[in-house]
Write a protein that holds these residues in place. Structure first.
Motif, PDB file in Angstrom:
ATOM      1  N   ALA A 290       0.817  -1.212   0.000  1.00 20.91           N
ATOM      2  CA  ALA A 290       0.000   0.000   0.000  1.00 20.91           C
ATOM      3  C   ALA A 290       0.851   1.261   0.000  1.00 20.91           C
ATOM      4  O   ALA A 290       0.389   2.325  -0.425  1.00 20.91           O
ATOM      5  CB  ALA A 290      -0.925  -0.008   1.216  1.00 20.91           C
ATOM      6  N   GLY A 339      -2.878  -4.113  -2.416  1.00 20.50           N
ATOM      7  CA  GLY A 339      -2.580  -2.880  -1.699  1.00 20.50           C
ATOM      8  C   GLY A 339      -1.999  -1.811  -2.605  1.00 20.50           C
ATOM      9  O   GLY A 339      -2.345  -0.633  -2.490  1.00 20.50           O
ATOM     10  N   SER A 342      -4.755  -0.002  -4.596  1.00 17.95           N
ATOM     11  CA  SER A 342      -5.923   0.487  -3.859  1.00 17.95           C
ATOM     12  C   SER A 342      -6.340   1.905  -4.227  1.00 17.95           C
ATOM     13  O   SER A 342      -7.518   2.247  -4.168  1.00 17.95           O
ATOM     14  CB  SER A 342      -5.659   0.400  -2.352  1.00 17.95           C
ATOM     15  OG  SER A 342      -4.514   1.162  -1.997  1.00 17.95           O
TER      16      SER A 342
END
Length: 348
Positions: A290, A339, A342
Motif C-alpha cells: 500500500a 494494496g 488500492s
C-alpha cells in the motif's frame, strides 16, 4: 512474444481493472492442465463482481458499479472508478495469485525464447519482485524449465560488495538463483571490485560482447533487447536507479551509467539507462504494498495537459520514471498486488 493473455480467463488468472470477482481461485498450472481449488471470498470492495461498465464522456474514465453483495448490502451503492489509460495490461491480484500468475507467464516466455533463440535473457530488479518469482522454484516449473538457457542480468546495483546486505545480487542469489540450476557462467552480475564509473563501463562492454555472441538479441536501433525485464517500482515512482528530476533519467547515449547522489542509500549506484529498459521484448512491472499506491495511481491515471498559463503553450506534467517505461517494440504488463492498486479505485 507478448505476455500470454488467453491461457486463463480473468476469472482464473486474476483480475484486471475492469474484471473483478468476489472470489479468487487457487490453482496450480501443470504441464498440461490447470486445476482450481475452493474459492475464497475477498473483502476488498473493489473486488466485487461488476454489474455495469459505462463510459463517462465528461471525464474520460470508466465508472464501474459492483453487484450487491449478499454479505454487505452497502456494496450495491458503491461506485468504483477505475482510472487507467493502460488497464488492458494491468492485473490486480492477491499476493499468492500474483506469484502464481507471474510464474506462469515467465515460464511461457522462457519456453518460447529458449526454443527460438537458444537463450532466455532475464533482467532482475531489487525488492519484492524477486520474492514474487518464488513459484518458479517449485513444481512443475523447477523440473520443466530449461534453466541452462537462462542468462541473468541486473537493472541496477549499489556499489557494494556482492556479499553486502544491500547487494541486489546477494538478495536475488539467496531468494532465487541459488535454488535453480542456472549455470554459474550465465549469471552476469556487475563487477563489485570496481568503482562506479568503471563498473558501468565494464557492464556495458559485457552486454556488447553478449550481443556479438548472439546471447542477447539486438533491437532495431542497436540496443540490447532483453527477452524479459522484471522491474520493481519505489514509493516515489523510481525504477532501477532512475529517479525523478535526476539528469540520469534522460541519459540517451550510454547503455549503463552510474550516479553518486542517489536519494536512497547507498548513494553510489550503477543502472541500465531508460532506452535499454525500453528496448526489452517484455517488461513485467511488479508492484506490491500500500505504500506504493500513490505512485501507482500517478503512473496509471489519465493525465490532463497543464493549462497554458496564457502564453499559448501547454506545459507537460512531470512524469514519474515508472511512467516513462514504454517499450519501443515490446510489451509492458503491470502486476499489482491489491494494496498497491488500492488508490486506482474511489468510492463515490
Amino acid at each position: 512474444m507478448a505476455f500470454s493473455s488467453s491461457v486463463f480467463s480473468p476469472q482464473t488468472r486474476g483480475t484486471s481493472l475492469l474484471s473483478y470477482s468476489t472470489t479468487t481461485s487457487s490453482f496450480i498450472p501443470t504441464a498440461t492442465t490447470t486445476t482450481r481449488a475452493n474459492a475464497t471470498t475477498q473483502k476488498s470492495f473493489y473486488q466485487q463482481p461488476l454489474r455495469q461498465t459505462r463510459r463517462n464522456n465528461n471525464y474520460g474514465i470508466n465508472e464501474v458499479k459492483p453487484k450487491r453483495s449478499s454479505s454487505s448490502s452497502s456494496f450495491g451503492k458503491v461506485i468504483v472508478k477505475a482510472i487507467s489509460k493502460r488497464y488492458e495490461n494491468v492485473e490486480v491480484l492477491s499476493k499468492e495469485h500474483l506469484a502464481v500468475t507471474l510464474a506462469y507467464d515467465v515460464s511461457q516466455l522462457s519456453d518460447k525464447f529458449s526454443q527460438e533463440r537458444g537463450a532466455f535473457t532475464v533482467v532482475f530488479s531489487a525488492g519484492s519482485s524477486i520474492n514474487y518469482l518464488r513459484k518458479l522454484v517449485e513444481a512443475p516449473y523447477i523440473g520443466s524449465i530449461d534453466w541452462s538457457k537462462w542468462h541473468v542480468f541486473w537493472v541496477e546495483e549499489p556499489v557494494v560488495p556482492n556479499d553486502h546486505l544491500e547487494s541486489n545480487y546477494k538478495f536475488a542469489y539467496n531468494r532465487f538463483i541459488s535454488k535453480v540450476p542456472i549455470p554459474a557462467s550465465n549469471i552476469h552480475a556487475m563487477d563489485d571490485t570496481l568503482q562506479a564509473d568503471a563498473a558501468a563501463e565494464a557492464y556495458e562492454a559485457t552486454l556488447k560482447s553478449l550481443i556479438e555472441n548472439k546471447v542477447i538479441a539486438s533491437s532495431t536501433n542497436g540496443l540490447p533487447r532483453f527477452d524479459l525485464t522484471v522491474l520493481d517500482m519505489g514509493p516515489d515512482g523510481h525504477v532501477g536507479a532512475l529517479f525523478s528530476d535526476h539528469p540520469l533519467l534522460h541519459e540517451t547515449n550510454k547503455w549503463v551509467s552510474f550516479l553518486r547522489d542517489s536519494p536512497i542509500s547507498p548513494p553510489q549506484r550503477i543502472t541500465l539507462t531508460l532506452p535499454v529498459i525500453n528496448a526489452s521484448s517484455n517488461i513485467a512491472m511488479v508492484v506490491s504494498g500500500a505504500g506504493k499506491a500513490n505512485a501507482v495511481y500517478s503512473a496509471l491515471e489519465e493525465k490532463e495537459e497543464d493549462d497554458d498559463g496564457g502564453d499559448g503553450e501547454k506545459e507537460e506534467y512531470s512524469k514519474l520514471p515508472a511512467e516513462m517505461v514504454v517499450p519501443y517494440e515490446g510489451e509492458l504488463k503491470w502486476y499489482l498486488e491489491n494494496g498497491a492498486a488500492s488508490k486506482l479505485f474511489k468510492k463515490k
